[in-house]
Design a protein around this motif. Structure first.
Motif, mmCIF file in Angstrom:
data_model
loop_
_atom_site.group_PDB
_atom_site.id
_atom_site.type_symbol
_atom_site.label_atom_id
_atom_site.label_comp_id
_atom_site.label_asym_id
_atom_site.label_seq_id
_atom_site.Cartn_x
_atom_site.Cartn_y
_atom_site.Cartn_z
ATOM 1 N N GLN A 76 0.824 -1.206 0.000
ATOM 2 C CA GLN A 76 0.000 0.000 0.000
ATOM 3 C C GLN A 76 0.865 1.266 0.000
ATOM 4 O O GLN A 76 0.587 2.215 -0.738
ATOM 5 N N GLN A 77 1.915 1.280 0.800
ATOM 6 C CA GLN A 77 2.819 2.432 0.834
ATOM 7 C C GLN A 77 3.439 2.681 -0.540
ATOM 8 O O GLN A 77 3.517 3.821 -1.000
ATOM 9 N N GLU A 80 0.938 4.034 -3.049
ATOM 10 C CA GLU A 80 0.704 5.464 -2.813
ATOM 11 C C GLU A 80 1.861 6.299 -3.332
ATOM 12 O O GLU A 80 1.646 7.384 -3.895
#
Length: 84
Positions: A76-77, A80
């Motif tokens: 997810q990081q 993003e």
């Protein structure tokens, strides 16, 4: 992509790579201690996540990945970062 979608895809990948039942793969299960996976299998899971989500996980971050939750967080990081 939602956290739940990422988690579902990662769990499916782990089940395919390891032949474990998806029911055995909890979010907090330790890859080494609970699922009894060796470092090569953990690396294979990580490489598959990179391929599926089109992200590059740096080598120094790989050591942080110990559970499904860790894998989801790292993916997810990096998703993003790719959008930013």
């Amino acid at each position: 992509m939602s956290t739940d979608e990422i988690r579902a895809r990662i769990k499916k990948s782990i089940a395919t790579i390891t032949s474990l039942s998806p029911d055995e793969i909890t979010d907090t299960a330790s890859y080494k201690d609970d699922l009894q996976l060796d470092s090569l299998t953990i690396l294979e899971i990580t490489v598959d996540a990179e391929y599926q989500f089109q992200v590059k996980i740096p080598d120094d971050v790989l050591s942080e990945i110990r559970t499904v939750d860790d894998t989801v967080r790292v993916v997810q990081q990096h998703l993003e970062l790719a959008v930013a």
